[in-house]
Structures are given as structure tokens and as C-alpha cells.
Scaffold this motif. Structure first.
Motif, PDB file in Angstrom:
ATOM      1  N   SER A 195      12.574  16.672  20.204  1.00 54.33           N
ATOM      2  CA  SER A 195      12.197  17.897  20.926  1.00 54.33           C
ATOM      3  C   SER A 195      11.924  19.047  19.962  1.00 54.33           C
ATOM      4  N   GLU A 196      12.793  19.191  18.958  1.00 58.02           N
ATOM      5  CA  GLU A 196      12.613  20.259  17.969  1.00 58.02           C
ATOM      6  C   GLU A 196      11.312  20.058  17.195  1.00 58.02           C
ATOM      7  N   GLY A 197      11.030  18.827  16.813  1.00 56.83           N
ATOM      8  CA  GLY A 197       9.799  18.540  16.082  1.00 56.83           C
ATOM      9  C   GLY A 197       8.565  18.821  16.908  1.00 56.83           C
ATOM     10  N   ARG A 198       8.623  18.438  18.164  1.00 55.84           N
ATOM     11  CA  ARG A 198       7.487  18.726  19.064  1.00 55.84           C
ATOM     12  C   ARG A 198       7.256  20.219  19.175  1.00 55.84           C
ATOM     13  N   ALA A 199       8.347  20.983  19.294  1.00 60.51           N
ATOM     14  CA  ALA A 199       8.227  22.433  19.418  1.00 60.51           C
ATOM     15  C   ALA A 199       7.582  23.050  18.173  1.00 60.51           C
ATOM     16  N   ARG A 200       7.806  22.428  17.018  1.00 63.48           N
ATOM     17  CA  ARG A 200       7.206  22.906  15.755  1.00 63.48           C
ATOM     18  C   ARG A 200       5.810  22.340  15.525  1.00 63.48           C
ATOM     19  N   GLY A 201       5.363  21.441  16.388  1.00 68.30           N
ATOM     20  CA  GLY A 201       4.042  20.849  16.227  1.00 68.30           C
ATOM     21  C   GLY A 201       3.986  19.730  15.196  1.00 68.30           C
ATOM     22  N   GLU A 202       5.134  19.163  14.868  1.00 68.41           N
ATOM     23  CA  GLU A 202       5.167  18.069  13.894  1.00 68.41           C
ATOM     24  C   GLU A 202       4.623  16.785  14.515  1.00 68.41           C
ATOM     25  N   THR A 203       3.949  15.999  13.710  1.00 65.87           N
ATOM     26  CA  THR A 203       3.653  14.624  14.072  1.00 65.87           C
ATOM     27  C   THR A 203       4.698  13.789  13.362  1.00 65.87           C
ATOM     28  N   MET A 204       5.496  13.070  14.140  1.00 61.55           N
ATOM     29  CA  MET A 204       6.639  12.345  13.585  1.00 61.55           C
ATOM     30  C   MET A 204       6.432  10.839  13.638  1.00 61.55           C
ATOM     31  N   VAL A 205       6.940  10.189  12.605  1.00 65.04           N
ATOM     32  CA  VAL A 205       7.043   8.742  12.540  1.00 65.04           C
ATOM     33  C   VAL A 205       8.538   8.476  12.454  1.00 65.04           C
ATOM     34  N   LEU A 206       9.073   7.823  13.471  1.00 66.58           N
ATOM     35  CA  LEU A 206      10.516   7.635  13.571  1.00 66.58           C
ATOM     36  C   LEU A 206      10.881   6.175  13.381  1.00 66.58           C
ATOM     37  N   THR A 207      12.109   5.972  12.920  1.00 77.56           N
ATOM     38  CA  THR A 207      12.690   4.636  12.881  1.00 77.56           C
ATOM     39  C   THR A 207      13.869   4.644  13.831  1.00 77.56           C
ATOM     40  N   CYS A 208      13.957   3.647  14.671  1.00 84.69           N
ATOM     41  CA  CYS A 208      15.071   3.551  15.605  1.00 84.69           C
ATOM     42  C   CYS A 208      15.093   2.139  16.162  1.00 84.69           C
ATOM     43  N   SER A 209      16.259   1.545  16.225  1.00 87.87           N
ATOM     44  CA  SER A 209      16.330   0.190  16.780  1.00 87.87           C
ATOM     45  C   SER A 209      15.796   0.166  18.208  1.00 87.87           C
ATOM     46  N   ALA A 210      16.137   1.167  19.016  1.00 87.21           N
ATOM     47  CA  ALA A 210      15.615   1.296  20.389  1.00 87.21           C
ATOM     48  C   ALA A 210      15.638  -0.050  21.111  1.00 87.21           C
ATOM     49  N   LEU A 211      16.764  -0.724  21.031  1.00 85.96           N
ATOM     50  CA  LEU A 211      16.869  -2.105  21.493  1.00 85.96           C
ATOM     51  C   LEU A 211      16.636  -2.285  22.988  1.00 85.96           C
ATOM     52  N   LYS A 212      17.046  -1.299  23.777  1.00 86.57           N
ATOM     53  CA  LYS A 212      16.969  -1.445  25.227  1.00 86.57           C
ATOM     54  C   LYS A 212      15.985  -0.449  25.829  1.00 86.57           C
ATOM     55  N   ARG A 213      15.424  -0.826  26.949  1.00 85.53           N
ATOM     56  CA  ARG A 213      14.497   0.058  27.658  1.00 85.53           C
ATOM     57  C   ARG A 213      15.172   1.396  27.959  1.00 85.53           C
ATOM     58  N   ALA A 214      16.430   1.366  28.338  1.00 79.97           N
ATOM     59  CA  ALA A 214      17.134   2.620  28.647  1.00 79.97           C
ATOM     60  C   ALA A 214      17.204   3.530  27.426  1.00 79.97           C
ATOM     61  N   TYR A 215      17.339   2.969  26.237  1.00 80.99           N
ATOM     62  CA  TYR A 215      17.369   3.786  25.015  1.00 80.99           C
ATOM     63  C   TYR A 215      15.996   4.416  24.773  1.00 80.99           C
ATOM     64  N   ARG A 216      14.949   3.630  24.979  1.00 80.74           N
ATOM     65  CA  ARG A 216      13.598   4.159  24.797  1.00 80.74           C
ATOM     66  C   ARG A 216      13.306   5.222  25.856  1.00 80.74           C
ATOM     67  N   ASP A 217      13.771   4.990  27.079  1.00 81.51           N
ATOM     68  CA  ASP A 217      13.597   5.993  28.137  1.00 81.51           C
ATOM     69  C   ASP A 217      14.299   7.296  27.765  1.00 81.51           C
ATOM     70  N   ARG A 218      15.470   7.193  27.144  1.00 81.96           N
ATOM     71  CA  ARG A 218      16.196   8.406  26.722  1.00 81.96           C
ATOM     72  C   ARG A 218      15.376   9.184  25.698  1.00 81.96           C
ATOM     73  N   LEU A 219      14.760   8.479  24.763  1.00 83.92           N
ATOM     74  CA  LEU A 219      13.936   9.159  23.759  1.00 83.92           C
ATOM     75  C   LEU A 219      12.671   9.736  24.388  1.00 83.92           C
ATOM     76  N   ARG A 220      12.125   9.051  25.385  1.00 86.23           N
ATOM     77  CA  ARG A 220      10.927   9.549  26.066  1.00 86.23           C
ATOM     78  C   ARG A 220      11.217  10.817  26.870  1.00 86.23           C
ATOM     79  N   GLN A 221      12.473  11.079  27.172  1.00 86.46           N
ATOM     80  CA  GLN A 221      12.794  12.351  27.828  1.00 86.46           C
ATOM     81  C   GLN A 221      12.451  13.520  26.901  1.00 86.46           C
ATOM     82  N   ALA A 222      12.516  13.301  25.603  1.00 91.23           N
ATOM     83  CA  ALA A 222      12.176  14.334  24.623  1.00 91.23           C
ATOM     84  C   ALA A 222      10.680  14.375  24.334  1.00 91.23           C
TER      85      ALA A 222
END
Length: 185
Positions: A69-96
Motif C-alpha cells: 500500500s505504501e509503495g502504491r501511494a508513492r507510485g513505485e512499481t514493485m517486484v515482490l517475493t512471497c511464498s503466497a502459498l494459499k489463495r487466502a494469502y494472495r487475496d490478503r495481498l490483493r487487498q493492498a
């Protein structure tokens, strides 16, 4: 549409950090390593060979989502690493960031185990591979914005594949204005 924030995801040993850094190199994208957001208790638990629970991961995912969320507010284009093993985890990140794009780095258990056996200096022991594979809910298009690539290919090939795929979706770097594309590898 601008280049989306991209999450390189998958189980331990799939090459998230290697591929993410290579993808971001030269393009001016900000690399965000999800491992940096684990609280010390999570790191200690994994180091001792115990898999994390959903409850263990909740605070970690919340901290990572806050960074997105902070990066989006600054206009950053981000490349992230995250196991994101479950759909619920990815959904949590998509909230941001509802437009997050997930690249699942998939490979055989044998290749993953080999890579983990060669890795040094990481808190995640190879003994946790099977628990991560058991927990993995691979992302599925079209329900999720995602691409699955085979980690048997070289990192530069994986990066070129992702860049080509995003361009084909119309998420072309020409739409970015002054931002640069990841180079074709």
C-alpha cells in the motif's frame, strides 16, 4: 495500464529472490523481499524446522500488505517475493493492490530439494519443503491474475517469459511513460 506490481511466488527453493532481482534489474523497479517482513518468532520457528501456521503468517502478510500500500501511494512499481502459498494469502495481498500479478515459480520436488541442498545462509531448512508443497494452492487463471512458469528454465528465460506474457496482456512497457521495461533477457 501501467506495468503491474508482480509477485514471484512459490515454495522454498524455487528461486523467488533470484528471478525477482533479475526481473527488476535495469528497469527501476523496487524489489520487496517478503522474508524481510517475518517477525523474529517466525524466523526462529522455521529455523527450528517447524512449519508456520495460518496464524503465524497473518501478521507477516499484514506487514507485507502495508508495504505494498505504501509503495502504491508513492507510485513505485514493485517486484515482490512471497511464498503466497494459499489463495487466502494472495487475496490478503490483493487487498493492498487489486491489480497484483502473481508469477508462480513451479518445479518438481526433486529439483526444489536439490536447490535447497545447495542453498547456504538461509533460515528456511530443506526439511520444510514437503510441508510447503502440501500447503500450496497453485494460482489458477482466469480466477487469478497469474502465470505459472517452470523453474527448470534459466532465470533469464523466466524473466523474458514473464515480460513477454505481460506485454501480450496489453500491460506493455510503452504505456509506462518514463519507466523502463525489464530488458528482454
Amino acid at each position: 495500464m501501467a506495468h503491474p506490481n508482480v509477485v514471484f511466488m512459490g515454495v522454498c527453493g524455487c528461486g523467488k529472490s533470484t528471478v525477482a532481482r533479475r526481473y527488476a534489474a535495469g528497469a527501476g523497479y523496487v524489489v520487496v523481499e517478503a522474508d524481510d517482513f517475518h517477525p523474529p518468532a517466525n524466523v526462529a520457528k522455521m529455523r527450528s524446522g517447524q512449519p508456520l501456521t495460518d496464524e503465524d503468517r497473518a501478521g507477516w502478510l499484514a506487514a507485507l500488505a502495508a508495504r505494498i500500500s505504501e509503495g502504491r501511494a508513492r507510485g513505485e512499481t514493485m517486484v515482490l517475493t512471497c511464498s503466497a502459498l494459499k489463495r487466502a494469502y494472495r487475496d490478503r495481498l490483493r487487498q493492498a493492490d487489486p491489480d497484483l500479478f502473481f508469477v508462480h515459480l513451479a518445479g518438481t520436488r526433486e529439483l526444489l530439494a536439490q536447490r535447497l541442498g545447495e542453498r547456504q545462509g538461509h533460515f528456511m531448512p530443506a526439511s520444510l519443503l514437503d510441508s510447503q508443497l502440501a500447503a500450496l494452492e497453485a494460482p489458477q487463471a482466469p480466477a487469478e491474475r497469474c502465470l505459472t512458469v517452470d523453474i527448470a528454465a534459466a532465470p533469464e528465460v523466466l524473466c523474458a517469459t514473464v515480460a513477454t506474457f505481460l506485454r501480450a496482456l496489453g500491460l506493455s512497457c510503452a504505456m509506462l511513460g518514463a519507466r523502463k521495461c525489464p530488458p528482454d533477457q
